[in-house]
Write a protein that holds these residues in place. Structure first.
Motif, PDB file in Angstrom:
ATOM      1  N   GLY A  30      -7.957 -41.273  23.858  1.00 22.03           N
ATOM      2  CA  GLY A  30      -6.708 -41.371  24.601  1.00 22.03           C
ATOM      3  C   GLY A  30      -6.046 -40.038  24.876  1.00 22.03           C
ATOM      4  N   SER A  31      -6.629 -38.955  24.367  1.00 25.62           N
ATOM      5  CA  SER A  31      -6.025 -37.635  24.532  1.00 25.62           C
ATOM      6  C   SER A  31      -6.861 -36.705  25.400  1.00 25.62           C
ATOM      7  N   TYR A  32      -7.752 -37.285  26.198  1.00 23.80           N
ATOM      8  CA  TYR A  32      -8.550 -36.510  27.138  1.00 23.80           C
ATOM      9  C   TYR A  32      -8.868 -37.387  28.344  1.00 23.80           C
ATOM     10  N   SER A  79      -2.335 -31.628  16.464  1.00 22.90           N
ATOM     11  CA  SER A  79      -1.175 -31.049  17.156  1.00 22.90           C
ATOM     12  C   SER A  79      -1.242 -31.321  18.648  1.00 22.90           C
ATOM     13  N   TRP A  80      -2.459 -31.297  19.220  1.00 22.02           N
ATOM     14  CA  TRP A  80      -2.600 -31.602  20.645  1.00 22.02           C
ATOM     15  C   TRP A  80      -2.224 -33.052  20.941  1.00 22.02           C
ATOM     16  N   GLN A  81      -2.455 -33.928  19.986  1.00 20.78           N
ATOM     17  CA  GLN A  81      -2.124 -35.344  20.188  1.00 20.78           C
ATOM     18  C   GLN A  81      -0.627 -35.593  20.156  1.00 20.78           C
ATOM     19  N   ALA A 122      -6.331 -29.720  25.675  1.00 18.60           N
ATOM     20  CA  ALA A 122      -7.271 -29.588  24.560  1.00 18.60           C
ATOM     21  C   ALA A 122      -8.558 -28.953  25.054  1.00 18.60           C
ATOM     22  N   THR A 123      -9.420 -28.607  24.099  1.00 15.51           N
ATOM     23  CA  THR A 123     -10.818 -28.322  24.397  1.00 15.51           C
ATOM     24  C   THR A 123     -11.656 -29.363  23.667  1.00 15.51           C
ATOM     25  N   ALA A 124     -12.869 -29.540  24.098  1.00 19.58           N
ATOM     26  CA  ALA A 124     -13.722 -30.556  23.475  1.00 19.58           C
ATOM     27  C   ALA A 124     -14.089 -30.186  22.050  1.00 19.58           C
ATOM     28  N   ILE A 125     -14.250 -28.878  21.796  1.00 18.63           N
ATOM     29  CA  ILE A 125     -14.832 -28.397  20.553  1.00 18.63           C
ATOM     30  C   ILE A 125     -13.928 -27.382  19.869  1.00 18.63           C
ATOM     31  N   GLY A 126     -13.923 -27.414  18.529  1.00 20.48           N
ATOM     32  CA  GLY A 126     -13.294 -26.388  17.714  1.00 20.48           C
ATOM     33  C   GLY A 126     -14.287 -25.901  16.673  1.00 20.48           C
ATOM     34  N   SER A 167      -7.118 -30.415  29.821  1.00 25.46           N
ATOM     35  CA  SER A 167      -6.558 -29.192  30.392  1.00 25.46           C
ATOM     36  C   SER A 167      -6.580 -28.072  29.350  1.00 25.46           C
ATOM     37  N   SER A 168      -7.098 -26.916  29.741  1.00 27.60           N
ATOM     38  CA  SER A 168      -7.141 -25.796  28.790  1.00 27.60           C
ATOM     39  C   SER A 168      -6.879 -24.445  29.440  1.00 27.60           C
ATOM     40  N   ILE A 169      -6.812 -24.388  30.761  1.00 27.91           N
ATOM     41  CA  ILE A 169      -6.704 -23.098  31.449  1.00 27.91           C
ATOM     42  C   ILE A 169      -5.244 -22.738  31.749  1.00 27.91           C
TER      43      ILE A 169
END
Length: 231
Positions: free
Chosen positions: A9-11, A38-40, A48-52, A70-72
């Motif tokens: 639900g966050s992407y 935190s992004w949620q 967010a990004t897909a990976i950390g 969105s990350s840019i």
């Protein structure tokens, strides 16, 4: 060994052709699970990004890299300044602009790292007040800062192989192009395929920072792009 994080639900669960791989760092604690949490709760739509990747080189995945968030964060004048034609198009009922098309067409990774540091009373501190241990500091003159938290060898090693995997999975070239990695790049903003950093899109960003051992790894990616000789 991927650790999946609950992030449903966050992407954006829509699939677009992937053209770019983007390296970021988190500018925060070495806590990938906390970063996704935190992004949620930040009240922003699907940032967010897909990976950390944490200091130990462990991979946390919030969502499959074929999807996007969105990350840019480029405003439209970023594209106008480079004479890139404004885009506003509707795909499957959603309106896309230059920036959102870049987000949808890229796959991003966050390396856990405090980022730029500030000297206070003989000690270096992160922007969120962490007194950084001496062995985690690297002196680096970049965008007005003189020191950063050092990326760990495990982070860099994992980042290397994740980048190669994404290059193969989505047929994205991973050649190291110095001018496109550490300052704003027209190629990046225009959506040209390749490997980039957040610096490639925004002058106000310092992620990732051009640390020598990271650059050495990035240069090594060229070896995997050479045509194989027939024997």
């Amino acid at each position: 060994k991927v650790i999946d994080v609950s992030f449903e639900g966050s992407y954006h669960k829509s699939i677009h052709q992937k053209n770019q791989i983007i390296w970021h760092h988190s500018a925060g604690w070495d806590n990938v699970r906390g970063m996704f949490q935190s992004w949620q709760t930040d009240g922003k739509e699907h940032v967010a990004t897909a990976i950390g990747i944490n200091d130990k080189g462990e991979v946390y995945r919030g969502f499959d890299e074929q999807y996007w968030a969105s990350s840019i964060g480029c405003r439209q004048n970023s594209f106008n300044n480079w004479d890139i034609k404004p885009i506003k198009t509707t795909i499957d009922g959603r309106v896309y602009t230059n920036n959102s098309l870049l987000d949808a067409g890229s796959v991003g990774v966050e390396v856990c790292n405090a980022g730029q540091l500030t000297l206070k009373g003989g000690d270096y501190y992160s922007w969120f007040g962490w007194k950084v241990p001496t062995d985690k500091i690297i002196e680096l003159d970049y965008k007005g800062y003189t020191a950063f938290e050092k990326y760990t060898d495990d982070e860099i090693n994992t980042l290397k192989y994740w980048t190669l995997l994404m290059g193969v999975k989505f047929n994205i070239p991973v050649n190291y192009r110095e001018n496109d990695m550490w300052s704003v790049s027209r190629r990046a903003l225009a959506g040209e395929p390749g490997l980039y950093t957040h610096n490639s899109y925004r002058e106000d960003k310092t992620d990732v920072s051009p640390q020598p051992h990271l650059i050495e790894m990035a240069r090594s990616l060229d070896l995997y792009m050479q045509p194989k000789m027939i024997t």
